[in-house]
Design an enzyme around this catalytic site. Structure first.
Site, mmCIF file in Angstrom:
data_model
loop_
_atom_site.group_PDB
_atom_site.id
_atom_site.type_symbol
_atom_site.label_atom_id
_atom_site.label_comp_id
_atom_site.label_asym_id
_atom_site.label_seq_id
_atom_site.Cartn_x
_atom_site.Cartn_y
_atom_site.Cartn_z
ATOM 1 N N LYS A 91 0.807 -1.230 0.000
ATOM 2 C CA LYS A 91 0.000 0.000 0.000
ATOM 3 C C LYS A 91 0.836 1.275 0.000
ATOM 4 O O LYS A 91 0.434 2.294 -0.532
ATOM 5 C CB LYS A 91 -0.943 0.007 1.193
ATOM 6 C CG LYS A 91 -2.105 -0.944 1.033
ATOM 7 C CD LYS A 91 -3.210 -0.649 2.038
ATOM 8 C CE LYS A 91 -4.429 -1.500 1.748
ATOM 9 N NZ LYS A 91 -4.193 -2.941 2.037
ATOM 10 N N GLU A 113 -9.948 7.477 3.774
ATOM 11 C CA GLU A 113 -10.829 6.629 4.570
ATOM 12 C C GLU A 113 -10.147 5.279 4.691
ATOM 13 O O GLU A 113 -9.318 4.908 3.863
ATOM 14 C CB GLU A 113 -12.214 6.485 3.939
ATOM 15 C CG GLU A 113 -12.344 5.341 2.961
ATOM 16 C CD GLU A 113 -11.972 5.732 1.544
ATOM 17 O OE1 GLU A 113 -12.036 6.944 1.234
ATOM 18 O OE2 GLU A 113 -11.620 4.851 0.753
ATOM 19 N N SER A 379 1.558 -9.896 -1.195
ATOM 20 C CA SER A 379 1.180 -8.489 -0.966
ATOM 21 C C SER A 379 1.522 -7.953 0.414
ATOM 22 O O SER A 379 1.768 -6.767 0.577
ATOM 23 C CB SER A 379 -0.310 -8.307 -1.244
ATOM 24 O OG SER A 379 -1.087 -9.151 -0.417
HETATM 25 C C1 LIG Z 1 -5.038 -3.935 1.554
HETATM 26 C C2 LIG Z 1 -4.414 -5.223 1.249
HETATM 27 C C3 LIG Z 1 -4.861 -6.039 0.185
HETATM 28 C C4 LIG Z 1 -6.075 -5.704 -0.648
HETATM 29 O O1 LIG Z 1 -5.983 -4.508 -1.363
HETATM 30 P P1 LIG Z 1 -5.773 -4.492 -2.935
HETATM 31 O O2 LIG Z 1 -6.056 -3.077 -3.303
HETATM 32 O O3 LIG Z 1 -6.730 -5.454 -3.529
HETATM 33 O O4 LIG Z 1 -4.366 -4.878 -3.197
HETATM 34 C C5 LIG Z 1 -4.183 -7.225 -0.080
HETATM 35 N N1 LIG Z 1 -3.129 -7.613 0.664
HETATM 36 C C6 LIG Z 1 -2.677 -6.865 1.696
HETATM 37 C C7 LIG Z 1 -1.512 -7.361 2.480
HETATM 38 C C8 LIG Z 1 -3.290 -5.654 2.021
HETATM 39 O O5 LIG Z 1 -2.832 -4.929 3.044
#
Ligand SMILES: *Cc1c(COP(=O)(O)O)cnc(C)c1O
Length: 395
Positions: A91, A113, A379
């Site tokens: 993020k 938000e 992610s």
């Molecule tokens: C916020 C988050 C997501 C989901 O958000 P996307 O916009 O779909 O990427 C996925 N994995 C993690 C670790 C997150 O913090």
């Protein structure tokens, strides 16, 4: 005619996207539409962005060949380690980009938000970094459920404002943020956390996150002698980590794209967030996309064990990739994801975020060939989810 997977001049991906905002917001949204490409493509912007990604976020993140996991699944698995980014997930790539744009537009006040608090923390982080005022809207119920993230935001100097209307969750926080933006059009920049919202946000966020696939290409060339894997797999909440991991492969149809949604307790259980299966066309957060709604168009509350996938829509780019079948969509249940999270921890010594564990679970669902190169976008890290893991596995 060659298919186009990118946004068009009017802000649409096929039939999805656009900017459906109250008239009061036209000037703000137009200002962004007219300036985002010009500013973000300037070399001074790119230099500052790249430098912060390197020095502050810790990029490039490794593309790690997961040897033991590969042996287990009899294929070649690479993990793109976004979990090693500062603050523990992808993020931050986006919030760095947006705050640099805000500064160039002369904005002094940042709003955002947040649902589970992860985007709020990423926004509060970059506001501290730049010394800008930060106000994060969060549903009152979410503030209780996610108290540690509220504390983090406060430590970082942000003000967290409770949204007390409706279900007191994400969509109510979004309404509050939009209302604030309408009332403070001059000095305020609205940082959105995924590839959602009115045009140009979906494209802007995709471009900031596209550093992920830019790096995968370079790293794979060194490690495998080709820029192109056979598969790229990523989880989809709103869809920003997936959009970033897919971006530089969209036009190369030899690279298969797999988007993984949260099936929650099962697609037909009534407790799910599998938007591509359950969603219908509607408007959420200023864009036309697939979203989960009742017969008469009320947005339904989504459910997933992972807070980051608990979103009733998907970004318009993903609605389009689904529509034209450029990406395969797979839904993974809570139980399947939790097992995959445990498997990665024990096999590779990496505890993933539960969002990410959904993407990993595809390895148990789908058979890959021994010579396939499979890149999974890792992610985020699982530290924030430790309590959920503890409760689930009785650790
Ligand atoms: C916020 C988050 C997501 C989901 O958000 P996307 O916009 O779909 O990427 C996925 N994995 C993690 C670790 C997150 O913090």
């Amino acid at each position: 005619m060659k298919a186009n997977y990118n946004v068009d001049k009017k802000g649409f991906y096929g039939q999805f996207g656009g900017a459906f905002v109250p008239e009061m917001l036209f000037p703000n949204v137009e200002e962004l539409q007219n300036s985002y490409l010009k500013i973000t493509q300037e070399s001074s912007f790119q230099e500052e962005f790249k430098s912060l990604l390197q020095q502050y976020v810790g990029r490039p993140t490794p593309l790690y060949f997961a040897k033991r996991l590969s042996e287990k699944h009899n294929t070649k698995i690479y993990l793109k380690r976004e979990d090693l980014c500062h603050t523990g997930a992808h993020k931050i790539n986006n919030t760095i980009g947006q705050i640099l744009l805000a500064k160039r537009l002369g904005k002094t006040r940042i709003i955002a938000e947040t649902g589970a608090g992860q985007h709020g923390v990423a926004t509060a982080t970059v506001c501290a970094l730049m010394g800008l005022q930060c106000i994060v809207f969060m549903g009152e119920i979410d503030m209780k459920r996610q108290a540690p993230n509220v504390a983090r935001m406060k430590m970082l100097g942000a003000e967290v404002r409770p949204a007390t209307s409706g279900s007191k969750t994400l969509k109510d926080a979004t309404n509050e943020a939009i209302r604030d933006w309408i009332n403070n059009p001059e000095d305020t920049f609205y940082i959105i956390g995924s590839v959602v919202g009115p045009h140009p946000y979906p494209d802007m966020v995709t471009r900031f996150q596209s550093v992920i696939s830019e790096e995968i290409k370079k790293q794979l060339l060194v490690q495998e002698g080709t820029e192109n894997p056979d598969y790229v797999i990523a989880c989809v909440g709103g869809g920003s980590n997936a959009a970033g991991a897919f971006y530089h492969y969209l036009d190369n149809e030899n690279v298969k794209l797999i988007a993984v949604e949260a099936a929650g307790k099962g697609i037909d259980s009534g407790e799910s967030a599998a938007t591509s299966v359950l969603g219908k066309i509607g408007i959420i957060h200023g864009s036309k996309t697939l979203l989960m709604q009742t017969e008469d168009g009320q947005i339904t509350e989504p459910y997933s064990i992972s807070a980051g996938l608990d979103y009733p829509g998907v970004g318009p780019i993903h609605a389009h990739l689904h529509d034209v079948k450029r990406a395969e969509f797979i839904a993974i249940t809570d139980d399947e994801a939790m097992q995959a999270g445990l498997q990665l921890s024990k096999t590779e010594g990496i505890i993933p975020a539960i969002e990410t564990a959904h993407a990993l679970s595809v390895l148990d669902k789908k058979k890959f060939q021994p010579n396939d190169i499979v890149v999974i976008n890792l992610s985020g890290r699982g530290d924030k989810d430790l309590n959920t893991y503890i409760d689930y596995f009785n650790l």
